[in-house]
Design an enzyme around this catalytic site. Structure first.
Site, PDB file in Angstrom:
ATOM      1  N   ASN A   7       0.977  -1.273  -0.064  1.00 30.36           N
ATOM      2  CA  ASN A   7       0.038  -0.204  -0.092  1.00 30.36           C
ATOM      3  C   ASN A   7       0.918   1.265   0.093  1.00 30.36           C
ATOM      4  O   ASN A   7       1.503   1.454   1.091  1.00 30.36           O
ATOM      5  CB  ASN A   7      -0.827   0.076   1.350  1.00 30.36           C
ATOM      6  CG  ASN A   7      -1.796   1.141   1.433  1.00 30.36           C
ATOM      7  OD1 ASN A   7      -1.961   2.150   0.477  1.00 30.36           O
ATOM      8  ND2 ASN A   7      -2.648   1.144   2.307  1.00 30.36           N
ATOM      9  N   ARG A  78      -2.497  -2.231  -3.623  1.00 29.45           N
ATOM     10  CA  ARG A  78      -3.707  -1.349  -3.469  1.00 29.45           C
ATOM     11  C   ARG A  78      -3.596  -0.224  -4.445  1.00 29.45           C
ATOM     12  O   ARG A  78      -2.560   0.403  -4.655  1.00 29.45           O
ATOM     13  CB  ARG A  78      -3.798  -0.843  -1.993  1.00 29.45           C
ATOM     14  CG  ARG A  78      -5.002   0.345  -1.849  1.00 29.45           C
ATOM     15  CD  ARG A  78      -4.651   0.781  -0.715  1.00 29.45           C
ATOM     16  NE  ARG A  78      -5.933   1.992  -0.610  1.00 29.45           N
ATOM     17  CZ  ARG A  78      -5.640   3.098   0.154  1.00 29.45           C
ATOM     18  NH1 ARG A  78      -4.612   3.280   0.943  1.00 29.45           N
ATOM     19  NH2 ARG A  78      -6.720   3.803  -0.006  1.00 29.45           N
ATOM     20  N   HIS A 166     -12.304   3.769   0.053  1.00 34.14           N
ATOM     21  CA  HIS A 166     -12.277   2.665   0.950  1.00 34.14           C
ATOM     22  C   HIS A 166     -12.960   1.646   0.786  1.00 34.14           C
ATOM     23  O   HIS A 166     -13.310   0.905   1.644  1.00 34.14           O
ATOM     24  CB  HIS A 166     -12.880   3.505   2.386  1.00 34.14           C
ATOM     25  CG  HIS A 166     -11.817   4.604   3.169  1.00 34.14           C
ATOM     26  ND1 HIS A 166     -12.589   5.721   3.635  1.00 34.14           N
ATOM     27  CD2 HIS A 166     -10.552   4.526   3.040  1.00 34.14           C
ATOM     28  CE1 HIS A 166     -11.600   6.358   4.223  1.00 34.14           C
ATOM     29  NE2 HIS A 166     -10.307   5.675   3.899  1.00 34.14           N
ATOM     30  N   HIS A 194     -15.815   4.174   8.398  1.00 35.67           N
ATOM     31  CA  HIS A 194     -14.387   4.169   8.439  1.00 35.67           C
ATOM     32  C   HIS A 194     -13.941   5.317   9.273  1.00 35.67           C
ATOM     33  O   HIS A 194     -13.957   6.305   8.204  1.00 35.67           O
ATOM     34  CB  HIS A 194     -13.955   3.505   7.200  1.00 35.67           C
ATOM     35  CG  HIS A 194     -12.383   3.632   6.916  1.00 35.67           C
ATOM     36  ND1 HIS A 194     -11.501   2.686   6.728  1.00 35.67           N
ATOM     37  CD2 HIS A 194     -11.451   4.390   7.234  1.00 35.67           C
ATOM     38  CE1 HIS A 194     -10.583   2.343   6.749  1.00 35.67           C
ATOM     39  NE2 HIS A 194     -10.115   3.857   7.099  1.00 35.67           N
ATOM     40  N   ARG A 227      -8.782  16.736   5.560  1.00 39.24           N
ATOM     41  CA  ARG A 227      -9.936  17.005   4.512  1.00 39.24           C
ATOM     42  C   ARG A 227     -11.048  17.579   4.929  1.00 39.24           C
ATOM     43  O   ARG A 227     -11.678  16.983   6.148  1.00 39.24           O
ATOM     44  CB  ARG A 227     -10.107  15.784   3.542  1.00 39.24           C
ATOM     45  CG  ARG A 227      -8.623  15.356   2.782  1.00 39.24           C
ATOM     46  CD  ARG A 227      -9.072  14.249   1.907  1.00 39.24           C
ATOM     47  NE  ARG A 227      -8.109  13.185   2.564  1.00 39.24           N
ATOM     48  CZ  ARG A 227      -8.167  12.083   2.346  1.00 39.24           C
ATOM     49  NH1 ARG A 227      -9.257  11.101   1.757  1.00 39.24           N
ATOM     50  NH2 ARG A 227      -7.132  11.014   3.051  1.00 39.24           N
ATOM     51  N   ASP A 268      -4.740  15.119  14.375  1.00 38.09           N
ATOM     52  CA  ASP A 268      -4.633  13.651  15.162  1.00 38.09           C
ATOM     53  C   ASP A 268      -5.860  13.719  16.275  1.00 38.09           C
ATOM     54  O   ASP A 268      -5.855  14.665  17.126  1.00 38.09           O
ATOM     55  CB  ASP A 268      -3.381  13.606  15.711  1.00 38.09           C
ATOM     56  CG  ASP A 268      -3.225  12.254  16.260  1.00 38.09           C
ATOM     57  OD1 ASP A 268      -4.202  11.881  16.978  1.00 38.09           O
ATOM     58  OD2 ASP A 268      -2.072  11.561  16.076  1.00 38.09           O
ATOM     59  N   GLU A 373      -7.122  -4.029   5.588  1.00 37.92           N
ATOM     60  CA  GLU A 373      -7.291  -3.809   3.839  1.00 37.92           C
ATOM     61  C   GLU A 373      -6.303  -4.746   3.065  1.00 37.92           C
ATOM     62  O   GLU A 373      -6.553  -5.338   2.164  1.00 37.92           O
ATOM     63  CB  GLU A 373      -6.856  -2.352   3.766  1.00 37.92           C
ATOM     64  CG  GLU A 373      -8.334  -1.662   4.094  1.00 37.92           C
ATOM     65  CD  GLU A 373      -7.847  -0.066   4.024  1.00 37.92           C
ATOM     66  OE1 GLU A 373      -6.990   0.233   4.842  1.00 37.92           O
ATOM     67  OE2 GLU A 373      -8.327   0.576   3.305  1.00 37.92           O
TER      68      GLU A 373
HETATM   69  P1  ADP Z   1      -4.958   6.019   8.001  1.00 34.68           P
HETATM   70  O1  ADP Z   1      -6.450   6.431   7.744  1.00 34.68           O
HETATM   71  O2  ADP Z   1      -3.883   6.724   7.546  1.00 34.68           O
HETATM   72  O3  ADP Z   1      -4.748   4.380   8.033  1.00 34.68           O
HETATM   73  P2  ADP Z   1      -5.694   5.398  10.887  1.00 34.68           P
HETATM   74  O4  ADP Z   1      -6.687   4.411  10.791  1.00 34.68           O
HETATM   75  O5  ADP Z   1      -4.661   4.849  11.405  1.00 34.68           O
HETATM   76  O6  ADP Z   1      -5.133   6.432   9.521  1.00 34.68           O
HETATM   77  O7  ADP Z   1      -6.446   6.539  11.911  1.00 34.68           O
HETATM   78  C1  ADP Z   1      -5.668   7.639  12.358  1.00 34.68           C
HETATM   79  C2  ADP Z   1      -6.576   8.398  13.229  1.00 34.68           C
HETATM   80  O8  ADP Z   1      -6.622   7.541  14.479  1.00 34.68           O
HETATM   81  C3  ADP Z   1      -5.749   9.398  13.916  1.00 34.68           C
HETATM   82  O9  ADP Z   1      -6.700  10.665  13.856  1.00 34.68           O
HETATM   83  C4  ADP Z   1      -5.478   9.124  15.322  1.00 34.68           C
HETATM   84  O10 ADP Z   1      -5.646  10.176  16.217  1.00 34.68           O
HETATM   85  C5  ADP Z   1      -6.808   8.105  15.415  1.00 34.68           C
HETATM   86  N1  ADP Z   1      -6.690   7.238  16.701  1.00 34.68           N
HETATM   87  C6  ADP Z   1      -5.746   6.397  16.876  1.00 34.68           C
HETATM   88  N2  ADP Z   1      -5.817   5.787  18.167  1.00 34.68           N
HETATM   89  C7  ADP Z   1      -6.571   6.731  18.789  1.00 34.68           C
HETATM   90  C8  ADP Z   1      -7.232   6.816  20.084  1.00 34.68           C
HETATM   91  N3  ADP Z   1      -6.800   5.880  21.123  1.00 34.68           N
HETATM   92  N4  ADP Z   1      -8.037   7.668  20.385  1.00 34.68           N
HETATM   93  C9  ADP Z   1      -8.542   8.351  19.563  1.00 34.68           C
HETATM   94  N5  ADP Z   1      -8.023   8.523  18.219  1.00 34.68           N
HETATM   95  C10 ADP Z   1      -7.374   7.705  17.735  1.00 34.68           C
END
Ligand code: ADP
Length: 589
Positions: A7, A78, A166, A194, A227, A268, A373
């Site tokens: 990916n 992917r 997705h 998702h 976004r 984040d 995925e």
């Molecule tokens: P991607 O779409 O890049 O694969 P992820 O599915 O890993 O990303 O999701 C990243 C998001 O998940 C970030 O906003 C991160 O802050 C959030 N995240 C990860 N762990 C936690 C948690 N324990 N509580 C709240 N948000 C979280």
């Protein structure tokens, strides 16, 4: 089967190695910058010297070899955008590459890195099958009312439509949810939510995606890390007039400077939740807006599907943020959806578990599960490779009229000693020809005039007629493969200079001549028996069962049938055949 899955993004490369459904290696290189990147292999983090995607991919065989996993069987990739044509995974070849490249304008930020990774992987593993799996494929079942924007026809003709992304994740978690509920996916109306850095919701109605929140691009829909999600398209003119922004500046800001980052100063969710908890009003608004948008989509999709059986949360936020799940589900009691706070607090997601977290009596199930995925890509790849290969080209069908193959002695008997047949016209098979001369055949019941002679000469006389011809002659000609002449009836051959009584009268068994290259491309071997569908004129097509495949060098791929068979299938001039997939290539009993 060991499948390596890539990916690739512009700033990261994730990869996984799967043995069946078991993941045996998980790796990522990210934050590419001058002189290096971060690396994580099976949870061990560190620094690596690779400054870009190409260097990172080139390092993967070494990573595999160090861990004793050098032997792999296939590579999966992917792809974000497959456009309207890739309804499922595709075995990568030059045609598929050209088709993916043609979709690049639809995914200028995503497809190029994925294409680069695919090219590099093909040079590293040139002999392995490589398969592309597209985020858009799952949504190609969406009805036109969900995919159409109400915009001018010329824009739609240029390709403006909703796709959704997705898809691999939504498909996986919808299947996983059905498994967890112990019910067939085809009985369920599921909203898959998702929530990662990108975020989307998908209405999975009775097993097929029927709508999703991302549109033409991955910008539409839910609020995301950077976004915007839904924005009034009227905003673009306003921004241009008021702020003097041009299209690329607006687009760049909607992709990279919006969402949680714009509202709360961080993309984040962990940061945003921490700030909100310490009283930051911007972060609190961001969280409220994020949850509200997701809840709106779930409600909309319940209405679109005419009901709701389950909501599935996945992605980093969906999997980990109990408070976000709580906020999203709040106020959905009217749909019969009630969350259990204890179950919601810390669901166990290890080993791809998919726990239910709804309250007793909730009509709608709520499930949390880690998205997988890469596992889904490995599965789709395996299913694709296990399928019989589609026929790369149609098989031309040639109709053989009655004819004979003669020996040198037979020519002498029929035309006189020393006579040489005249080559009148070449046949499609190299070296074969039809002679200008004709002979007659005579049996106990009747005579067939002007029977063709095919060259070159053979060591044994063979007379090929149709079943109808054999009745006209009054002889019982067996159906035989060419050359299988023992015990065949005798018939009289009548030439201008004499007659010859010879055995060798057969009805030729239908067969496909093919060469080793075409046979390999079709997945066929010498001696296979296949079923071939032939479309004749006047809607008189037929499937010809038990057609023998004969592979030899130099021949042109062609199926031979006789005139009875051609008449039955309504074939007048040329025709083409196609292998019937599910009974493809059975070995001869
Ligand atoms: P991607 O779409 O890049 O694969 P992820 O599915 O890993 O990303 O999701 C990243 C998001 O998940 C970030 O906003 C991160 O802050 C959030 N995240 C990860 N762990 C936690 C948690 N324990 N509580 C709240 N948000 C979280």
């Amino acid at each position: 089967m060991r499948v390596l899955v890539f990916n690739a993004g512009s700033s990261s490369l994730k990869f996984g190695l799967f043995d069946g459904d078991r993941q045996i290696l998980k790796g990522s290189f990210d934050r590419f910058r001058e002189g290096g990147c971060d690396v994580a292999i099976d949870g061990h983090r560190g620094r690596a010297p690779h400054g870009d995607l190409a260097a990172a991919i080139a390092a993967v065989p070494g990573v595999l070899a160090e861990r004793g996993h050098a032997a792999i069987d296939a590579v999966g990739h992917r792809f974000a955008h497959g456009g309207p044509d890739f309804t499922g995974p595709a075995l990568i070849d030059e045609t598929v590459i050209a088709a993916i490249e043609a979709q690049t304008p639809l995914a200028p930020l995503h497809n190029p890195a994925m294409l680069q990774a695919m090219h590099l992987a093909r040079s590293l593993w040139p002999d392995l099958p490589q398969v592309a799996v597209f985020d858009t494929s799952f949504h190609l079942t969406n009805p036109a009312r969900a995919t159409t924007y109400a915009v001018p026809a010329a824009w739609r003709a240029a390709g403006l439509r909703r796709y959704g992304f997705h898809g691999t994740s939504h498909k996986y978690v919808a299947h996983r949810a059905a498994e967890a509920l112990g019910r067939p996916l085809t009985d369920l109306r599921i909203v898959s939510v998702h929530l990662g850095n990108g975020a989307s919701a998908c209405a999975v109605q009775f097993g097929a995606s029927m709508d999703s929140s991302m549109g033409m691009t991955p910008l539409e829909g839910l609020v995301m890390g950077t976004r915007s999600g839904d924005v009034d398209p009227g905003a673009f003119g306003f921004l241009h007039r008021q702020l003097g922004l041009d299209i690329s500046a607006i687009e760049a800001a909607l992709y990279a400077e919006s969402g949680l980052k714009a509202l709360a100063g961080s993309s984040d969710m962990r940061d945003v939740e921490d700030r909100a908890a310490s009283g930051d009003a911007d972060a609190q608004l961001a969280i409220n807006l994020y949850a509200y948008r997701a809840r709106k989509y779930i409600g909309a999709y319940a209405a679109a599907m005419g009901g709701l059986d389950a909501v599935v949360f996945t992605g980093g936020i969906g999997e980990n943020s109990a408070s976000m799940r709580r906020r999203i589900c709040d106020g959905m009691g009217f749909l019969g959806l009630m969350l259990d706070d204890d179950l919601n607090r810390a669901p166990d997601l290890t080993d791809l578990k998919a726990p239910q977290i709804q309250a007793q009596g909730s009509r709608v199930a709520v499930i949390v599960t880690e998205t997988a995925e890469q596992l889904m890509i490995a599965r789709e790849l395996r299913e694709l490779l296990a399928r019989p290969r589609p026929l790369p080209r149609a098989i031309p069908v040639a109709v053989s009229g009655r004819h004979v193959h003669l020996t040198a002695d037979a020519v002498a008997a029929l035309f006189g000693p020393g006579y040489r047949l005249t080559e009148a016209a070449p046949l499609r098979q190299p070296g074969n020809w039809v002679a200008a001369e004709r002979i007659a055949l005579e049996g106990p019941k009747g005579r067939l005039e002007r029977v063709a002679i095919l060259g070159p000469l053979r060591p044994r006389v063979q007379i090929e007629v149709s079943r109808t011809d054999s009745f006209a002659l009054g002889l019982d000609a067996p159906v035989r493969d060419s050359g299988q002449l023992d015990g065949t009836p005798r018939v009289r051959l009548i030439g201008p200079a004499g007659v010859l009584d010879s055995d060798g009268l057969i009805v030729a068994a239908r067969h496909i001549h093919t060469n080793p290259a075409d046979a390999a491309a079709m997945g066929l071997a010498d001696g296979d028996m296949v079923d071939v569908e032939v479309q004749g004129g006047g809607s008189r097509g037929l499937v010809f069962g038990r057609t023998l495949v004969r592979v030899s060098p130099q021949v042109v791929t062609e199926m031979h049938i006789d005139t009875d068979e051609a008449n039955a299938a309504g074939i007048a001039g040329g025709a083409e055949g196609a292998l019937v997939q599910d009974v493809h290539a059975r070995p001869v009993a």
